[in-house]
Enzyme design. Structure first.
Site, PDB file in Angstrom:
ATOM      1  N   ARG A 163       0.827  -1.221   0.000  1.00 49.62           N
ATOM      2  CA  ARG A 163       0.000   0.000   0.000  1.00 49.62           C
ATOM      3  C   ARG A 163       0.861   1.272   0.000  1.00 49.62           C
ATOM      4  O   ARG A 163       0.524   2.262   0.655  1.00 49.62           O
ATOM      5  CB  ARG A 163      -0.936   0.046   1.206  1.00 49.62           C
ATOM      6  CG  ARG A 163      -2.028  -0.978   1.185  1.00 49.62           C
ATOM      7  CD  ARG A 163      -2.961  -0.766  -0.015  1.00 49.62           C
ATOM      8  NE  ARG A 163      -4.172  -1.529   0.136  1.00 49.62           N
ATOM      9  CZ  ARG A 163      -4.297  -2.813  -0.207  1.00 49.62           C
ATOM     10  NH1 ARG A 163      -3.292  -3.459  -0.747  1.00 49.62           N
ATOM     11  NH2 ARG A 163      -5.455  -3.432  -0.030  1.00 49.62           N
ATOM     12  N   SER A 235     -10.831  -0.758   2.977  1.00 52.29           N
ATOM     13  CA  SER A 235     -10.098  -0.889   4.244  1.00 52.29           C
ATOM     14  C   SER A 235      -9.716   0.497   4.767  1.00 52.29           C
ATOM     15  O   SER A 235      -9.090   1.266   4.047  1.00 52.29           O
ATOM     16  CB  SER A 235      -8.799  -1.666   4.035  1.00 52.29           C
ATOM     17  OG  SER A 235      -9.066  -2.933   3.515  1.00 52.29           O
ATOM     18  N   GLU A 332      -5.127   3.578   6.218  1.00 54.00           N
ATOM     19  CA  GLU A 332      -4.757   3.362   4.817  1.00 54.00           C
ATOM     20  C   GLU A 332      -5.325   4.510   3.995  1.00 54.00           C
ATOM     21  O   GLU A 332      -4.763   4.931   2.992  1.00 54.00           O
ATOM     22  CB  GLU A 332      -5.370   2.034   4.359  1.00 54.00           C
ATOM     23  CG  GLU A 332      -4.695   1.476   3.133  1.00 54.00           C
ATOM     24  CD  GLU A 332      -5.669   1.051   2.076  1.00 54.00           C
ATOM     25  OE1 GLU A 332      -5.457   1.443   0.915  1.00 54.00           O
ATOM     26  OE2 GLU A 332      -6.635   0.337   2.404  1.00 54.00           O
TER      27      GLU A 332
END
Ligand code: EPU
Length: 336
Positions: A163, A235, A332
């Site tokens: 990520r 998420s 995130e």
């Protein structure tokens, strides 16, 4: 055309109603440059917005939002098994996946149904079901926001990680991606090791990229809420990377917790969903915000929710996970 005091509600998948002082949809390189020049002239901060599927607005944006709408997908090179496909930053990510899958070309099928645009995909190195976009990227083109100089980064120079990429770290806020080139396989080997893909594939006629896409869509739709129906950004937190010794302490209390490999040796990745569930947050609703029942890594914003309410809930979750497991969860989602 530059708009003023534009509501961003339809431009973020949480559906949060904050506005931007200036807002431009730019459908050519010339329009992008014009907008960036204008922002520079007015000394305004610039926010480049893709599909708004990874951002939480907690206040109005006192600057210029630029939304690149560069479209087009084309085959640019073919060398035996390798196919190079270029897509404009404004292409809807899943439209690109469909375009490739329809031709039987492999590399993006595990990333089916991820919301957002092509231009945003490399920034956070979108990943799901055993694949990360960085592995399929050949190069990324764009321009520097301050100088308007063009750049081309080969995949090896993008610092892709879990990520993460150079566009989210060193170059954060300094670049605008215009086009991404993907390197795909004409004779793909499907990648079906993650979770329930193999099991879902039993409902499909074969293991083609088309079937893998269908299996992924089936799994996603069972777990992840549709942002068109309820505000969310997938998420909210990253899966934390912890030392192997901390992971084994946690495993002593929770033998069923799965451990995933991390990029660094001596460390492993734990499912944040598991920690959040064990901290008692799964399915909890607080007023206009909540935690998804099937995937507690996803925070929900019901109609009328403020970004600050989502942020407050995320902080409460962080606190209790930290208290229970000694692990600090990292968002995130980009919080603005
Ligand atoms: N889990 C629970 N309780 C739940 C759900 C999951 O304990 O209610 C635990 C289980 O142990 C399960 C594990 O969490 O085995 C992993 O769950 P899942 O396969 O759903 O994946 P994840 O690690 O929670 C990541 C990505 C998702 C991606 C999935 C599938 C991150 C931050 N998230 O979630 O990406 O779709 O893997 O590959 O890495 C996103 O980034 O927005 C996103 C949705």
């Amino acid at each position: 055309m530059i708009q003023t005091h534009q509501s961003l509600k339809q431009y973020n998948t949480f559906g949060i109603d904050h506005s931007s002082r200036y807002f431009v949809k730019a459908s050519s390189a010339a329009e992008i440059k014009e907008a960036l020049r204008e922002a520079r002239r007015m000394e305004l901060p610039v926010l480049v917005l893709g599909g708004g599927s990874n951002i939480l607005f907690t206040q109005d944006f006192d600057g210029m939002v630029v939304k690149p709408e560069l479209l087009g997908i084309e085959l640019t090179d073919r060398q035996s098994d390798r196919i190079t496909v270029a897509a404009g930053a404004g292409v809807v990510w899943d439209d690109l996946v469909v375009w490739c899958v329809d031709r039987g070309w492999g590399g993006l099928e595990n990333l089916s149904h991820i919301p957002g645009t092509v231009g945003a995909a490399p920034v956070q190195n979108i990943g799901a079901y055993g694949a990360e976009v960085g592995d399929a990227i050949d190069r990324v083109e764009g321009i520097y926001i301050d100088t308007l100089e063009p750049f081309v980064f080969l995949a090896a120079d993008c610092a892709f990680g879990y990520r993460s990429s150079i566009f989210k770290t060193e170059l954060k806020g300094r670049i605008l991606i215009t086009r991404v080139f993907f390197s795909l396989s004409a004779h793909p080997q499907s990648n079906t090791d993650y979770g329930r893909i193999e099991q879902e594939l039993q409902n499909q006629p074969d293991k083609s990229v088309h079937s893998v896409r269908q299996a992924i869509i089936a799994i996603r739709s069972q777990k992840l809420p549709d942002p068109a129906k309820i505000g969310n950004a997938g998420s909210f937190f990253k899966n934390p990377v912890v030392t192997e010794s901390l992971a084994s302490q946690i495993r002593a209390d929770y033998p069923q917790i799965p451990l995933y490999p991390a990029d660094v040796s001596g460390y492993c990745k734990l499912p944040a969903a598991f920690l959040i569930e064990k901290a008692g947050w799964k399915g909890v609703r607080r007023g206009r915000v909540g935690v998804h029942t099937d995937q507690p890594l996803v925070l929900l914003a019901y109609e009328g929710a403020k970004g600050q309410e989502v942020l407050d809930l995320s902080l409460l979750i962080c606190e209790s996970v930290q208290e229970k497991f000694g692990i600090l969860l990292e968002p995130e989602v980009n919080i603005l």
